[in-house]
Design a protein around this motif. Structure first.
Motif, short mmCIF file in Angstrom:
data_model
loop_
_atom_site.label_atom_id
_atom_site.label_comp_id
_atom_site.label_asym_id
_atom_site.label_seq_id
_atom_site.Cartn_x
_atom_site.Cartn_y
_atom_site.Cartn_z
N LEU A 80 -71.13 -24.89 62.07
CA LEU A 80 -70.75 -24.72 60.67
C LEU A 80 -69.64 -25.70 60.29
CD1 LEU A 80 -70.72 -20.82 60.42
CD2 LEU A 80 -72.61 -22.39 59.99
N LEU A 85 -68.87 -26.61 56.42
CA LEU A 85 -68.81 -25.25 55.86
C LEU A 85 -67.55 -24.51 56.30
CD1 LEU A 85 -72.55 -24.22 56.38
CD2 LEU A 85 -71.44 -25.00 54.28
N VAL A 86 -66.92 -24.98 57.36
CA VAL A 86 -65.69 -24.37 57.86
C VAL A 86 -64.71 -25.47 58.21
CG1 VAL A 86 -64.66 -22.98 59.70
CG2 VAL A 86 -66.89 -22.34 58.80
N TYR A 95 -61.53 -17.66 54.39
CA TYR A 95 -62.92 -17.22 54.48
C TYR A 95 -63.05 -15.70 54.52
CZ TYR A 95 -63.04 -22.08 55.90
OH TYR A 95 -62.86 -23.44 55.91
N ILE A 165 -65.90 -14.54 60.83
CA ILE A 165 -65.80 -15.81 60.09
C ILE A 165 -67.20 -16.36 59.85
CG2 ILE A 165 -64.97 -18.19 60.16
CD1 ILE A 165 -62.62 -17.13 61.90
N ARG A 168 -68.88 -14.28 57.13
CA ARG A 168 -68.34 -14.52 55.78
C ARG A 168 -68.86 -15.84 55.21
NH1 ARG A 168 -64.54 -10.75 53.69
NH2 ARG A 168 -64.63 -8.98 55.15
N VAL A 169 -69.08 -16.82 56.07
CA VAL A 169 -69.53 -18.13 55.59
C VAL A 169 -71.03 -18.17 55.36
CG1 VAL A 169 -69.73 -20.57 56.25
CG2 VAL A 169 -67.60 -19.34 56.67
N THR A 170 -71.80 -17.52 56.23
CA THR A 170 -73.26 -17.64 56.17
C THR A 170 -73.97 -16.40 55.64
OG1 THR A 170 -73.61 -16.77 58.40
CG2 THR A 170 -73.18 -19.14 58.20
#
Length: 390
Positions: A80, A85-86, A95, A165, A168-170
């Motif tokens: 990611l 994305l991170v 995030y 984490i 939360r992102v994906t």
């Protein structure tokens, strides 16, 4: 006992060590696999997968590999980051808004520097499969040390932190990302969240020998300050030590069968819940080393040691890159691999290892658990025979 599988003649030493472990009663069931420059040169298995039934260990027998999962989970997060994305330097709360601790970055989490090595409140059994709920418990805690100033092995919390984490992102669990992005496309036999058909053929873990005398504290034996294992022995006997707090919650033994319980295998805790075959885990490192999962520059940076030295949880020296262990007392590696090896160990003795310089992907899995350094010596002997065969 007949050992199954294949061993390239160049690696005859590996077969000798593998067979000797069984002959000496050190194994119940086990497997060992080595890829060299992408080619499978060792793929051995033997023994029984279930002591109670006598079910044999076969070519595709998986087993719970505990903390070998951490390297796979870290790789999912690094994917990611590689895609933008991170940001590893960003605070976790960027995030995860509910995350209360200030100053904790994503890199701190990956390198065991967040100061959150233990879940302070007991995790109810009914919550064992609710990973976001467990993560929420950790999110409300205050770090035990200033983030970034020290490191201590986050044995269980690591996975809930990294996994949340990722979620939360994906919008997906770490296990789902591993399946979709890493294991699935490559046909790798490893799972974070094990499906029912795989659980049915998973090897059953059995207790091994104790290496810390149970009566040591009662006998009033003072620790020897010159013995590096003295602090470990003392901590193991202290119910309230940070080591036991980090390892002992959630209380897996509350489930029938402990870590063999389907609840644990299904849950896929990202720090210690991966089920894998030796072949599948070794192939994961084969593909990492070949630059097929992460870009070579991403991996080279990720295995660079970020923290090395005294570990506040393990009471021994440890070394970590971004989620990957580097050679240290806690990750025993033959001399030829000290500069270039990386990977992760698992409780009881399992190990996964990659080596960029030597083109290796290696894994050892077993079901006879051993405590402390006794568990690591079986894997070390196999790794030593592997490096000696190059």
């Amino acid at each position: 006992m007949v050992v199954g599988g294949h061993c390239d003649p160049r690696f005859f030493r590996v077969r000798e060590v593998f067979e000797r472990h069984f002959a000496e009663g050190l194994e119940l069931g086990a497997a060992f696999a080595v890829f060299l420059d992408g080619q499978r040169v060792v793929d051995l298995w033997g023994g029984v997968a279930d002591r109670k039934t006598g079910r044999p260990w076969e070519a595709h027998t998986p087993v719970l590999a505990f903390s070998c999962a951490k390297a796979v989970t870290a790789t999912a997060l690094l994917l990611l980051a590689e895609r933008g994305l991170v940001d590893l330097a960003a605070p976790v709360r960027a995030y995860w808004p509910e995350f209360a601790a200030e100053g904790v970055t994503v890199e701190h989490v990956l390198t065991h520097q967040s100061g959150l090595p233990a879940i302070e409140e007991p995790v109810p059994v009914e919550m064992f499969e609710d990973l976001p709920a467990i993560a929420a418990m950790i999110a409300s805690q205050t770090p035990l040390w200033e983030p970034g100033t020290a490191h201590g092995y986050h044995a269980v919390t690591y996975g809930f932190l990294v996994g949340e984490i990722i979620r939360r992102v994906t919008g997906k669990s770490a296990g789902d990302v591993v399946a979709a992005e890493i294991a699935g496309p490559r046909g790798l036999e490893l799972w974070l969240g094990t499906p029912p058909d795989v659980i049915e053929r998973t090897a059953r873990l059995s207790a091994g020998e104790r290496v810390i005398p149970a009566g040591l504290a009662e006998q009033g034996v003072p620790p020897d300050p010159s013995d590096p294992m003295a602090a470990v022995a003392a901590a193991a006997l202290d119910r309230d030590s940070l080591m036991n707090r980090a390892l002992g919650n959630p209380l897996v033994h509350l489930l029938p069968g402990g870590s063999n319980n389907p609840v644990i295998l299904r849950a896929g805790w990202p720090a210690m819940g991966m089920v894998a075959t030796a072949r599948g885990l070794a192939a994961f490192y084969r593909d990492l080393v070949a630059g097929e999962i992460l870009r070579p520059d991403t991996l080279s940076d990720a295995v660079r040691p970020r923290v090395t030295g005294p570990d506040r949880v393990l009471y021994l020296d440890s070394s970590f890159g971004l989620g990957y262990m580097r050679p240290a007392v806690t990750f025993l590696t033959p001399a030829r691999g000290v500069r270039s090896a990386f990977g992760h160990t698992g409780m009881g003795g399992s190990v996964g290892l990659g080596d960029l310089e030597h083109g290796l992907g290696v894994a050892y899995t077993m079901n006879k658990m051993a405590e402390g350094m006794a568990g690591a010596t079986r894997a070390f002997r196999l790794l030593e025979a592997t490096y000696d065969s190059l």
